[in-house]
Design a protein around this motif. Sequence first.
Motif, mmCIF file in Angstrom:
data_model
loop_
_atom_site.group_PDB
_atom_site.id
_atom_site.type_symbol
_atom_site.label_atom_id
_atom_site.label_comp_id
_atom_site.label_asym_id
_atom_site.label_seq_id
_atom_site.Cartn_x
_atom_site.Cartn_y
_atom_site.Cartn_z
ATOM 1 N N VAL A 14 0.850 -1.196 0.000
ATOM 2 C CA VAL A 14 0.000 0.000 0.000
ATOM 3 C C VAL A 14 0.883 1.243 0.000
ATOM 4 N N ASP A 15 0.664 2.146 -0.944
ATOM 5 C CA ASP A 15 1.366 3.435 -0.944
ATOM 6 C C ASP A 15 0.470 4.429 -0.204
ATOM 7 N N VAL A 16 0.912 4.827 0.986
ATOM 8 C CA VAL A 16 0.052 5.657 1.844
ATOM 9 C C VAL A 16 0.262 7.132 1.520
ATOM 10 N N GLU A 17 -0.742 7.711 0.878
ATOM 11 C CA GLU A 17 -0.698 9.118 0.451
ATOM 12 C C GLU A 17 -2.128 9.592 0.238
ATOM 13 N N GLU A 18 -2.284 10.903 0.095
ATOM 14 C CA GLU A 18 -3.604 11.446 -0.235
ATOM 15 C C GLU A 18 -3.876 11.186 -1.716
ATOM 16 N N SER A 89 9.255 3.483 3.363
ATOM 17 C CA SER A 89 9.185 4.894 2.953
ATOM 18 C C SER A 89 8.747 5.072 1.500
ATOM 19 N N HIS A 90 7.914 6.085 1.304
ATOM 20 C CA HIS A 90 7.510 6.460 -0.052
ATOM 21 C C HIS A 90 8.152 7.801 -0.418
ATOM 22 N N GLY A 91 9.294 8.094 0.279
ATOM 23 C CA GLY A 91 9.942 9.392 0.076
ATOM 24 C C GLY A 91 9.253 10.461 0.906
ATOM 25 N N SER A 93 8.541 13.773 -0.008
ATOM 26 C CA SER A 93 7.589 14.571 -0.769
ATOM 27 C C SER A 93 7.222 13.835 -2.051
ATOM 28 N N HIS A 94 5.951 13.939 -2.477
ATOM 29 C CA HIS A 94 5.533 13.186 -3.667
ATOM 30 C C HIS A 94 5.903 13.944 -4.938
ATOM 31 N N VAL A 95 7.210 13.944 -5.205
ATOM 32 C CA VAL A 95 7.728 14.613 -6.402
ATOM 33 C C VAL A 95 8.656 13.647 -7.131
ATOM 34 N N VAL A 229 -1.614 -0.842 -4.027
ATOM 35 C CA VAL A 229 -2.826 -0.029 -4.088
ATOM 36 C C VAL A 229 -2.586 1.226 -3.257
ATOM 37 N N HIS A 230 -3.500 2.170 -3.369
ATOM 38 C CA HIS A 230 -3.456 3.387 -2.549
ATOM 39 C C HIS A 230 -4.759 3.450 -1.752
ATOM 40 N N PRO A 231 -4.768 4.168 -0.631
ATOM 41 C CA PRO A 231 -6.046 4.337 0.072
ATOM 42 C C PRO A 231 -7.150 4.875 -0.842
HETATM 43 ZN ZN LIG Z 1 2.696 7.558 -4.695
#
Ligand SMILES: [Zn+2]
Length: 283
Positions: A14-18, A89-91, A93-95, A229-231
């Motif tokens: 799961v990639d946890v992000e908005e 970690s997904h980093g 910042s999402h850049v 997947v993402h939320p």
């Molecule tokens: Zn992402």
Amino acid sequence: MKGEASQAMIALTVDVEEGFHGLWPSARRTMVRYKHELPEGTFIRPLRSILKLFEEEHVRSTFFVLGKIAEAFPDVVEEIYDYGHEVASHGYSHVDLTKISLTELEEMERKNYDRLTKITGEVPKGFRAPFFRINPSIISLLSKIGYVYDSSAVPSLGIPGWWSNYGASLCPYRVSVGEREFFEVPVAVFPYLRLPAGGGWFLRNFGVTYVKAAVKWFLRRGLPVILYVHPFDVDPDVPRLGGFRFHVTRRCGEYTLKAMKNLLETFDCPKVPIRDMLEKIMV
Ligand SMILES: [Zn+2]
């Protein structure tokens, strides 16, 4: 690698992000228009649906948490960890990390590494780059910081504006980065056509049968398979903003949650975090 039979397992990560963090360049102008920059917590409810599903299905997995999320919602990261999942970690910042200088990136990612360590009390082992954009210099940096694996390679055909590591192995492999051991853990693609198959977007737009066909190919050969997947993929209330193409939010919500349940129940193999997968298959 160890014996064939032991490698047939699924990591449904799961990639946890908005929802707005992962918008592709075509939708980014819309994001700017709506001034969505900081986490607001809309990911929490759908994230909990995923946690609940994993509990019901006795699944443990890897959650790649965006640093800005960890900064704003440390309790939620703790909650994921307390369920027994791997926090990676997904980093920060999402850049696109390949566009940032290595010095700047090192400072940002070291802070993020320390933050995740502080929240869970355990050093994170895994990393997934936003938009799957990675290169050898970033891999070296991740190893230097302390990460043990990256899961950003998508060995698919080149798709314009998309990703491609065409030619990369379909299964986890060692990467040469100095003295420390480091692994690349590619996301699932269809073996011959090399079409991406591992993501929530494919689950929603191409349907569960499409993803299951790819999973079946890997498992029948005793190979591990990595999905994500993402939320927002399971969020029935994801905002359908004007300017988004229909596929961006198509079937977000109940369909995807049921599709994930279907996937997990169809395949009678271990469903594990990537960390545990690597321990089992790499020697
Ligand atoms: Zn992402």
